[in-house]
Design a protein around this motif. Structure first.
Motif, short mmCIF file in Angstrom:
data_model
loop_
_atom_site.label_atom_id
_atom_site.label_comp_id
_atom_site.label_asym_id
_atom_site.label_seq_id
_atom_site.Cartn_x
_atom_site.Cartn_y
_atom_site.Cartn_z
N GLU A 20 36.31 21.52 27.72
CA GLU A 20 36.15 22.89 26.80
C GLU A 20 34.90 23.59 27.47
O GLU A 20 34.80 24.80 27.39
CB GLU A 20 35.65 22.41 25.45
N LEU A 21 34.05 23.12 28.55
CA LEU A 21 33.01 23.51 29.31
C LEU A 21 33.72 24.51 30.16
O LEU A 21 32.83 25.45 30.37
CB LEU A 21 32.27 22.59 29.71
N ILE A 22 34.75 24.46 30.46
CA ILE A 22 35.37 25.50 31.47
C ILE A 22 36.53 26.45 31.00
O ILE A 22 37.36 26.62 31.66
CB ILE A 22 35.87 24.62 32.79
N SER A 23 36.50 26.20 29.51
CA SER A 23 37.58 27.30 29.02
C SER A 23 37.01 28.54 28.69
O SER A 23 35.83 29.12 28.70
CB SER A 23 37.76 26.73 27.55
N THR A 24 37.95 29.47 28.59
CA THR A 24 37.93 30.95 28.31
C THR A 24 38.76 31.69 27.78
O THR A 24 39.96 31.04 27.77
CB THR A 24 37.35 31.63 29.78
N PRO A 25 38.58 32.60 26.85
CA PRO A 25 39.79 33.31 26.11
C PRO A 25 40.35 34.29 27.27
O PRO A 25 41.46 34.79 26.93
CB PRO A 25 39.11 34.13 25.25
N VAL A 26 39.99 34.58 28.34
CA VAL A 26 40.32 35.38 29.29
C VAL A 26 41.19 35.12 30.30
O VAL A 26 42.21 35.65 30.75
CB VAL A 26 39.09 36.23 30.00
N ALA A 27 41.16 33.69 30.80
CA ALA A 27 42.05 32.87 31.64
C ALA A 27 42.43 31.46 31.30
O ALA A 27 41.99 31.01 30.34
CB ALA A 27 41.43 33.09 33.28
N ASP A 28 43.01 30.94 32.30
CA ASP A 28 43.28 29.43 31.82
C ASP A 28 42.14 28.52 32.28
O ASP A 28 41.98 27.55 31.52
CB ASP A 28 44.42 28.89 33.21
N SER A 29 41.17 29.16 32.92
CA SER A 29 39.84 28.29 32.98
C SER A 29 38.93 29.19 33.65
O SER A 29 39.30 30.27 34.27
CB SER A 29 39.87 26.82 33.66
#
Length: 505
Positions: free
Chosen positions: A427-436
């Motif tokens: 979850e630390l490398i998650s983003t709503p904009v891209a896959d990571s």
């Protein structure tokens, strides 16, 4: 396909050879290797040849502070006869690691000399003798661009013997080749970046491939764009020296459809300023070595045929120069990697994982390997975790692969420590904009590995983050001040073992 070249791209190494029995006509300088158990059995005959009681000499040197610990030295001049000097070198308890240290000490002593005759203990096994020869090669390393006072050249010839009639030349020859991979990787990493760019790296790979029966394919920036290598293109677009993807293929003689297939992916950032997320000046110093992973892949590939590797291997080197400019990629850009996965850029100084992602995705989608291993000087965080010059970081999705690599690390002296890949940190490398995202707060070496893991899919995969062992602060044992060429001897040892994929396929 590989372009043929008549250039001798291998470095000039000392000629290291095995001599059955003591040579009739020895060199002007002799070396006697003394371990914790004392002198080799052949020391008595050698001493008679030299006109000196070597047992008494060792006692005298011990009285004045000499210890036979690995790499310790004590020189003794001879005033009569053809031989000018004797060097006592400590080999500690005689393990391969200690013998490697002793070999490096001999190489440093031999600088500027035409020839050395070296007497080692009888009963050293092949692994120990190989490590000894590796140390001789690695301790001979030199690199400079001086026009005055270039220093003393490497020894012309170093003859090894235990006084017996046994022929141990095969173990010595293997040690020279494995040591040479370390030298090459170190040489690549040490070359200044005004000489070294992605095209230069591709040219060196092509030249070495021509000597080793390998095939080479190089993608230029136009082909990279046509084929969708968005990570390489983004990282390289700020430089006037465009990126390259270098593919090197090795197929063993007699290979068939059941021959295991390994792909190596190396980070080849030929200079890293950090891009628009600019490093401070101190952080930029030594960034010419940020292609150590890619250089180690090239060096490893150059040795596979010579050492008879039994697996198919493809080496992919993802080469780019990370520079700030009006065309550089930016924080908050979204890039599309090979195969379509997207990344939101949060830090342009976390560029290595972006180019490696393209290489891993290409390997999985197009090459269909049994195993993928990527290698990089990827994060400063691994230094925080593991310190400097003891262990490199190992992440893996397969226990057998991790064990095989760790075993090769112990044999080669480039040791690894396995690190976790906890799903909870994804979850630390998650983003709503891209896959990571490519960078986040938290355990930096782990989140970098988790970023790369997504591109490996279901293929057994390992990630080597070797920033912690990529640079030596001093001349010590087999290392010289500066870049270590970390990973080349490790990968060569692993891939030329009896079964590199044991327990995996």
């Amino acid at each position: 396909m590989a372009r043929r070249s008549s250039q001798n791209v291998f470095p000039t190494l000392p000629a290291v050879q095995w001599q059955p029995g003591l040579p009739v006509h020895g060199a002007r300088s002799w070396v006697v290797v003394a371990g914790e158990a004392g002198l080799p059995a052949a020391a008595k005959e050698a001493g008679e040849r030299l006109g000196v009681d070597l047992t008494r000499l060792l006692e005298v040197q011990r009285d004045t502070g000499f210890s036979p610990s690995a790499g310790a030295t004590a020189a003794y001049p001879l005033l009569t006869g053809e031989v000018a000097e004797v060097l006592l070198v400590g080999a500690g308890d005689g393990t391969p690691a200690e013998l490697r240290h002793a070999g490096a000490a001999i190489a440093r002593f031999g600088r500027g000399k035409d020839e050395l005759t070296t007497v080692v203990a009888e009963g050293i096994d092949d692994a120990g003798l190989q490590a000894f020869a590796e140390g001789v090669v690695l301790g001979s390393f030199t690199f400079h661009r001086k026009t005055v006072d270039p220093g003393r050249p490497v020894a012309g010839r170093i003859t090894l013997t235990d006084g017996s009639a046994a022929d141990r030349s095969a173990a010595v020859a293997r040690g020279v080749v494995v040591g040479r991979t370390g030298w090459l990787a170190r040489q690549f990493a040490t070359t200044p970046s005004n000489e070294k760019d992605p095209a230069w790296l591709a040219a060196r790979a092509t030249e070495l491939a021509a000597t080793g029966g390998l095939e080479v394919t190089v993608w230029d920036e136009k082909q990279l764009a046509a084929d969708g290598f968005g990570g390489l293109l983004a990282v390289g677009q700020g430089s006037v020296r465009p990126p390259r993807l270098i593919r090197i293929d090795y197929t063993p003689d007699g290979a068939g459809k059941d021959t295991p297939y390994v792909v190596l992916v190396g980070k080849g950032i030929t200079y890293d300023t950090g891009g628009l997320s600019l490093k401070p000046r101190e952080g930029m110093v030594s960034m010419k070595r940020d292609m150590t992973g890619g250089g180690s892949v090239i060096a490893t590939m150059s040795a596979l045929r010579e050492l008879g590797a039994k697996v198919r291997v493809t080496g992919l080197v993802c080469a780019a120069e990370n520079m700030p400019s009006g065309t550089a990629y930016r924080p908050d850009d979204v890039i599309r990697h090979y195969g379509g996965r997207t990344t939101e850029v949060k830090n342009t100084d976390a560029e290595g994982r972006l180019v490696l992602a393209d290489g891993i995705a290409y390997a999985v989608e197009e090459l269909k390997p049994d195993v993928v291993v990527d290698i990089a000087t990827l994060t400063g965080a691994i230094k925080v975790s593991l310190g400097a010059m003891l262990y490199g970081g190992l992440f893996a999705t397969d226990d057998a692969l991790a064990d095989n690599l760790a075993d090769a690390g112990e044999v080669s002296g480039e040791r690894l420590w396995r690190m976790p890949l906890p799903a909870e940190y994804a979850e630390l490398i998650s983003t709503p904009v891209a896959d990571s995202v490519n960078s986040s707060k938290g355990p930096g070496s782990i989140t970098a590995a988790l970023f790369l893991k997504a591109f490996a899919g279901d293929v057994p995969w390992a990630h080597l983050d070797l920033s912690s062992i990529a640079e030596s602060p001093r001349d010590e044992h087999e290392y010289s001040l500066g870049a270590t060429g970390a990973g080349a001897r490790l990968l060569t040892t692993w891939l030329t073992s009896d079964n590199p994929v044991a327990g995996i396929v």
